[in-house]
Design a protein around this motif. Structure first.
Motif, PDB file in Angstrom:
ATOM      1  N   GLU A  23       0.847  -1.098  -0.051  1.00 48.42           N
ATOM      2  CA  GLU A  23      -0.036  -0.074   0.020  1.00 48.42           C
ATOM      3  C   GLU A  23       0.748   1.181   0.048  1.00 48.42           C
ATOM      4  N   ILE A  24       1.941   1.388   0.750  1.00 53.30           N
ATOM      5  CA  ILE A  24       2.853   2.526   0.875  1.00 53.30           C
ATOM      6  C   ILE A  24       3.575   2.526  -0.243  1.00 53.30           C
ATOM      7  N   LYS A  25       3.901   1.590  -0.823  1.00 56.31           N
ATOM      8  CA  LYS A  25       4.625   1.515  -2.176  1.00 56.31           C
ATOM      9  C   LYS A  25       3.847   2.085  -3.150  1.00 56.31           C
ATOM     10  N   ASN A  26       2.632   1.599  -3.253  1.00 51.66           N
ATOM     11  CA  ASN A  26       1.757   2.073  -4.481  1.00 51.66           C
ATOM     12  C   ASN A  26       1.633   3.746  -4.123  1.00 51.66           C
ATOM     13  N   TYR A  27       1.351   4.134  -2.793  1.00 51.96           N
ATOM     14  CA  TYR A  27       0.807   5.220  -2.394  1.00 51.96           C
ATOM     15  C   TYR A  27       2.044   6.373  -2.939  1.00 51.96           C
ATOM     16  N   TRP A  28       3.200   5.827  -2.674  1.00 51.78           N
ATOM     17  CA  TRP A  28       4.530   6.700  -2.965  1.00 51.78           C
ATOM     18  C   TRP A  28       4.605   6.856  -4.079  1.00 51.78           C
ATOM     19  N   ASN A  29       4.493   5.676  -5.122  1.00 52.97           N
ATOM     20  CA  ASN A  29       4.505   5.728  -6.624  1.00 52.97           C
ATOM     21  C   ASN A  29       3.599   6.807  -7.148  1.00 52.97           C
ATOM     22  N   THR A  30       2.436   6.806  -6.665  1.00 52.64           N
ATOM     23  CA  THR A  30       1.198   7.454  -7.185  1.00 52.64           C
ATOM     24  C   THR A  30       1.003   8.806  -6.649  1.00 52.64           C
ATOM     25  N   HIS A  31       1.433   8.832  -5.567  1.00 57.77           N
ATOM     26  CA  HIS A  31       0.943  10.436  -4.904  1.00 57.77           C
ATOM     27  C   HIS A  31       2.391  11.115  -4.753  1.00 57.77           C
ATOM     28  N   ILE A  32       2.951  10.555  -3.704  1.00 56.33           N
ATOM     29  CA  ILE A  32       4.014  11.227  -2.754  1.00 56.33           C
ATOM     30  C   ILE A  32       5.111  11.603  -3.790  1.00 56.33           C
ATOM     31  N   ARG A  33       5.523  10.532  -4.795  1.00 51.38           N
ATOM     32  CA  ARG A  33       6.483  11.078  -5.688  1.00 51.38           C
ATOM     33  C   ARG A  33       6.194  12.306  -6.338  1.00 51.38           C
ATOM     34  N   ARG A  34       4.837  12.400  -6.972  1.00 52.96           N
ATOM     35  CA  ARG A  34       4.598  13.292  -7.846  1.00 52.96           C
ATOM     36  C   ARG A  34       4.408  14.766  -6.848  1.00 52.96           C
ATOM     37  N   LYS A  35       4.185  14.352  -5.608  1.00 45.52           N
ATOM     38  CA  LYS A  35       4.038  15.487  -4.703  1.00 45.52           C
ATOM     39  C   LYS A  35       5.566  16.330  -4.501  1.00 45.52           C
ATOM     40  N   LEU A  36       6.394  15.334  -4.260  1.00 41.02           N
ATOM     41  CA  LEU A  36       7.688  15.729  -3.987  1.00 41.02           C
ATOM     42  C   LEU A  36       8.308  16.323  -5.312  1.00 41.02           C
ATOM     43  N   THR A  37       8.108  15.837  -6.636  1.00 44.78           N
ATOM     44  CA  THR A  37       8.401  16.495  -7.568  1.00 44.78           C
ATOM     45  C   THR A  37       7.984  18.074  -7.842  1.00 44.78           C
ATOM     46  N   SER A  38       6.596  18.020  -7.385  1.00 47.56           N
ATOM     47  CA  SER A  38       5.940  19.270  -7.663  1.00 47.56           C
ATOM     48  C   SER A  38       6.797  20.407  -6.638  1.00 47.56           C
ATOM     49  N   ARG A  39       7.172  19.957  -5.609  1.00 49.46           N
ATOM     50  CA  ARG A  39       7.806  20.829  -4.549  1.00 49.46           C
ATOM     51  C   ARG A  39       9.132  21.013  -5.050  1.00 49.46           C
ATOM     52  N   GLY A  40       9.544  20.527  -5.991  1.00 50.42           N
ATOM     53  CA  GLY A  40      11.189  20.636  -6.476  1.00 50.42           C
ATOM     54  C   GLY A  40      12.236  19.731  -5.942  1.00 50.42           C
ATOM     55  N   ILE A  41      11.630  18.488  -5.049  1.00 47.76           N
ATOM     56  CA  ILE A  41      12.342  17.595  -4.596  1.00 47.76           C
ATOM     57  C   ILE A  41      12.501  16.617  -5.056  1.00 47.76           C
ATOM     58  N   ASP A  42      13.768  16.035  -5.277  1.00 53.91           N
ATOM     59  CA  ASP A  42      14.012  14.560  -6.151  1.00 53.91           C
ATOM     60  C   ASP A  42      13.548  13.492  -5.170  1.00 53.91           C
ATOM     61  N   PRO A  43      12.366  12.792  -5.706  1.00 54.13           N
ATOM     62  CA  PRO A  43      11.853  11.592  -4.615  1.00 54.13           C
ATOM     63  C   PRO A  43      12.985  10.656  -4.340  1.00 54.13           C
TER      64      PRO A  43
ATOM     65  N   ASP B 267       3.139  24.295   5.447  1.00 52.88           N
ATOM     66  CA  ASP B 267       2.081  24.769   4.886  1.00 52.88           C
ATOM     67  C   ASP B 267       1.863  23.772   3.854  1.00 52.88           C
ATOM     68  N   ASP B 268       0.575  24.063   3.038  1.00 49.94           N
ATOM     69  CA  ASP B 268       0.475  23.229   1.980  1.00 49.94           C
ATOM     70  C   ASP B 268       1.355  22.880   0.872  1.00 49.94           C
ATOM     71  N   LYS B 269       2.225  23.843   0.686  1.00 48.83           N
ATOM     72  CA  LYS B 269       3.371  23.760  -0.223  1.00 48.83           C
ATOM     73  C   LYS B 269       4.559  22.543   0.372  1.00 48.83           C
ATOM     74  N   GLY B 270       4.174  22.164   1.624  1.00 49.53           N
ATOM     75  CA  GLY B 270       5.114  20.973   1.979  1.00 49.53           C
ATOM     76  C   GLY B 270       6.305  21.555   2.839  1.00 49.53           C
ATOM     77  N   ALA B 271       7.350  20.692   2.364  1.00 46.89           N
ATOM     78  CA  ALA B 271       8.685  20.953   3.130  1.00 46.89           C
ATOM     79  C   ALA B 271       9.260  22.362   2.918  1.00 46.89           C
ATOM     80  N   VAL B 272       9.980  22.621   4.034  1.00 47.58           N
ATOM     81  CA  VAL B 272      10.699  23.918   3.887  1.00 47.58           C
ATOM     82  C   VAL B 272      12.108  23.739   3.496  1.00 47.58           C
ATOM     83  N   PHE B 273      12.649  24.518   2.598  1.00 44.31           N
ATOM     84  CA  PHE B 273      13.840  24.456   2.492  1.00 44.31           C
ATOM     85  C   PHE B 273      14.786  25.606   3.219  1.00 44.31           C
ATOM     86  N   ARG B 274      15.821  25.212   3.582  1.00 49.36           N
ATOM     87  CA  ARG B 274      16.855  26.206   4.410  1.00 49.36           C
ATOM     88  C   ARG B 274      18.225  25.751   4.345  1.00 49.36           C
ATOM     89  N   ARG B 275      19.175  26.952   4.297  1.00 47.29           N
ATOM     90  CA  ARG B 275      20.521  26.517   4.271  1.00 47.29           C
ATOM     91  C   ARG B 275      21.003  26.320   5.624  1.00 47.29           C
TER      92      ARG B 275
END
Length: 267
Positions: free
Chosen positions: A103-123, A148-156
């Motif tokens: 389930e997690i594998k499927n969820y990762w491949n279908t949702h999270i991967r895309r979500k991270l990519t849209s956030r500018g993060i290499d999954p 926030d809805d944009k997800g993870a926060v980047f910082r140096r």
DNA sequence: AAGTAGGGCAACCGCTTCAAT
DNA sequence: AATTGAAGCGGTTGCCCTACT
């Protein structure tokens, strides 16, 4: 030599399970318990191979499965664990009660991967895409205050030395898993050092004893069954900031409980 | 309303590890 | 010690459903 054959593959069904098959399998396991998948199909009167029965039970029929949508906390936890463990879905599933590796594998491949990519993060690497120099300490923070809805926060990372120490600590814990899991090198071919991964960790030496944390060995790989974080409140066990009524002690009862590598047992 | 594309998920496949013989 | 197969895991496939044209 060796064991006797597992099942007669010539007379086994394939494809989708019928309601009747589900009922038979469920009834049998309820009566006799899990285990011995080799002999189960015959004993239960199923024309399936044991492997198929095991999969069906673990991924679909088990009564403790949650089903339904993943919560935001689960999302973040999966991302966090994946950043540490890579595609070790069974280990990740072990930290998410009621969720299966599949389930997690499927969820990762279908949702999270895309979500991270849209956030500018290499999954795969969990690094920022387009980060021009590998040395830049762009990190992903899961601090909910900034979430926030944009997800993870980047910082140096303001304190490279501190980050390096944390990375070394992680490396120490991960190392023995890592040696047998080249994937965790994330293609670098070098020992994991997490140079740019700051998860706000606080990992203590393995010998540290905490009355709130059950240190006895965790049941090995109960195939996706949650090996819950014992003695911790929900927030702590999920790796979230401590809630106001949190009574967990400072060690590991922080946003890091899930990173207690002592309980992430590898085969 | 019909056809098509894409997404989601269940199940299968193949590999690895470990235990039985 | 060597061989064999079960169990477990991750990757992949294929079907079904839904949204879009």
């Amino acid at each position: 030599m060796g064991r006797s054959p597992c099942c007669e593959k010539a007379h086994t069904n394939k494809g989708a399970w019928t309601k009747e098959e589900d009922d038979r399998l469920t009834a049998y396991i309820k009566a006799h318990g899990e285990g011995c998948w080799r002999s189960l199909p015959k004993a239960a009167g199923l024309l399936r191979c044991g492997k198929s029965c095991r999969l069906r039970w673990i991924n679909y029929l088990r009564p403790d499965l949650k089903r339904g949508n993943f919560s935001h906390e689960e999302d973040e936890l999966i991302i966090k664990l994946h950043s540490l463990l890579g595609n070790k879905w069974s280990l990740i599933a072990g930290r998410l009660p009621g969720r299966t590796d599949n389930e997690i594998k499927n969820y990762w491949n279908t949702h999270i991967r895309r979500k991270l990519t849209s956030r500018g993060i290499d999954p795969v690497t969990h690094r920022a895409i387009n980060s021009d120099h590998a040395a830049s300490n762009i990190t992903i923070s899961f601090e909910s205050a900034q979430r926030d809805d944009k997800g993870a926060v980047f910082r140096r990372d303001a304190e490279p030395a501190k980050a390096a120490a944390a990375a070394a600590a992680i490396s120490h814990h991960v190392d023995h898993h890592h040696r047998s899991n080249p994937q965790l090198d994330w293609g670098q071919g070098k020992p994991l050092k997490c140079p740019d991964l700051n998860l706000d960790l606080c990992i203590s030496p393995p010998i540290h004893e905490d009355p709130m944390v059950d240190t006895k060995p965790v049941v090995k790989r109960e195939a996706g069954v949650g090996v819950g974080v014992v003695g911790l409140c929900f927030s702590c066990s999920m790796g979230l900031p401590r809630s106001s009524d949190c009574k967990c002690s400072s060690f590991m009862g922080l946003r890091t409980a899930m990173l207690d590598f002592r309980s992430i047992e590898m085969k």
